[in-house]
Design an enzyme around this catalytic site. Structure first.
Site, PDB file in Angstrom:
ATOM      1  N   CYS A  94       2.025  56.659  23.719  1.00  0.00           N
ATOM      2  CA  CYS A  94       1.102  55.674  23.178  1.00  0.00           C
ATOM      3  C   CYS A  94       0.514  54.824  24.313  1.00  0.00           C
ATOM      4  O   CYS A  94      -0.309  55.318  25.077  1.00  0.00           O
ATOM      5  CB  CYS A  94       1.772  54.836  22.091  1.00  0.00           C
ATOM      6  SG  CYS A  94       0.577  53.936  21.054  1.00  0.00           S
ATOM      7  N   HIS A 172       4.058  58.625  18.346  1.00  0.00           N
ATOM      8  CA  HIS A 172       5.368  58.043  18.656  1.00  0.00           C
ATOM      9  C   HIS A 172       6.499  58.924  18.126  1.00  0.00           C
ATOM     10  O   HIS A 172       6.966  58.719  16.999  1.00  0.00           O
ATOM     11  CB  HIS A 172       5.508  56.666  17.999  1.00  0.00           C
ATOM     12  CG  HIS A 172       4.736  55.573  18.644  1.00  0.00           C
ATOM     13  ND1 HIS A 172       5.213  54.853  19.713  1.00  0.00           N
ATOM     14  CD2 HIS A 172       3.517  55.056  18.355  1.00  0.00           C
ATOM     15  CE1 HIS A 172       4.337  53.939  20.061  1.00  0.00           C
ATOM     16  NE2 HIS A 172       3.286  54.038  19.254  1.00  0.00           N
ATOM     17  N   GLU A 174       9.480  58.673  18.929  1.00  0.00           N
ATOM     18  CA  GLU A 174      10.657  57.796  18.840  1.00  0.00           C
ATOM     19  C   GLU A 174      10.651  56.943  17.578  1.00  0.00           C
ATOM     20  O   GLU A 174      11.660  56.290  17.262  1.00  0.00           O
ATOM     21  CB  GLU A 174      10.754  56.906  20.089  1.00  0.00           C
ATOM     22  CG  GLU A 174       9.882  55.667  20.109  1.00  0.00           C
ATOM     23  CD  GLU A 174       8.414  55.922  20.434  1.00  0.00           C
ATOM     24  OE1 GLU A 174       7.702  54.948  20.737  1.00  0.00           O
ATOM     25  OE2 GLU A 174       7.957  57.089  20.356  1.00  0.00           O
TER      26      GLU A 174
END
Length: 227
Positions: A94, A172, A174
């Site tokens: 990002c 993302h 994560e």
């Protein structure tokens, strides 16, 4: 393998209490793959001595824009160029995707098309991967030598490969659904258009291809390639 995490943003405190900061999320994503992590909170001015301090590097997301005026951004861009020159494997997610592109000569802007949030389908060549997004800024012109390896109709350069040097992605991996739900509740109201919020909420439990990207991150750290 020692990986330095360059933390460029802070998770909202209400979420951080339960889910941790960005480095904690990446440590969970890449758990069991032979990595030892050290965090440098560059957002607070904490920097490593140089690219040789770790075997590889990862730059996190952030609520900040890469074009904003912060004292820590110029030294971060200089460090990115040093890591690139040193040949240390570098991954960006990002904001990390965007700042690496900018540091190497690309163009990053606040996109006129607005926001992308929640579970989003990305075309990685012939493979479609659903991953969580949360951004308005994006890379509009990649640096010379970068190869676009993923895109959507909204984001033309959703992942970039700098062969032998860096691999960066706009989504993302994560972020689990718990993170996205927290961001919807804490940061979206009054900022993100309601139809986008509704769509993100409708997809909040959809399966994600996070481990597919985790596999690629591991491979890139260890070999400098995606194969």
């Amino acid at each position: 393998m020692k990986i330095g995490i360059l933390q460029t943003g802070l998770v909202p405190s209400e979420l951080a209490q339960q889910l941790g900061e960005y480095p904690d999320m990446f440590a969970r994503l890449l758990d069991g793959r032979g990595f030892d992590f050290t965090t440098y909170a560059v957002v607070n001015g904490e920097f490593p001595d140089g690219p040789e301090a770790q075997d590889g590097w990862l730059i996190t997301g952030s609520r900040h824009g890469v074009y904003e005026d912060h004292a820590w951004l110029p030294p971060l861009e200089a460090l990115i160029r040093d890591i690139y020159t040193a040949g240390k494997p570098l991954i960006g997610v990002c904001f990390g995707h965007q700042i690496i592109a900018q540091a190497l000569g690309g163009d990053v802007r606040k996109f006129d098309g607005g926001w992308s949030i929640g579970a989003t389908d990305y075309a990685f060549g012939d493979e479609t991967r659903r991953l969580n997004a949360w951004h308005q800024d994006q890379v509009v012109t990649p640096p010379e030598g970068a190869e676009t390896v993923a895109k959507t109709d909204f984001c033309a350069h959703a992942a970039l490969l700098y062969p032998g040097h860096a691999y960066t992605v706009q989504p993302h991996p994560e972020f689990g659904h718990d993170v996205v739900k927290g961001l919807i509740d804490l940061r979206a109201p009054g900022v993100v258009p309601q139809p986008l919020i509704d769509t993100a909420n409708d997809r909040i439990e959809t399966p994600l291809a996070t481990q597919r990207l985790a596999d690629e991150f591991e491979t890139f750290f260890k070999t400098g390639t995606l194969a």
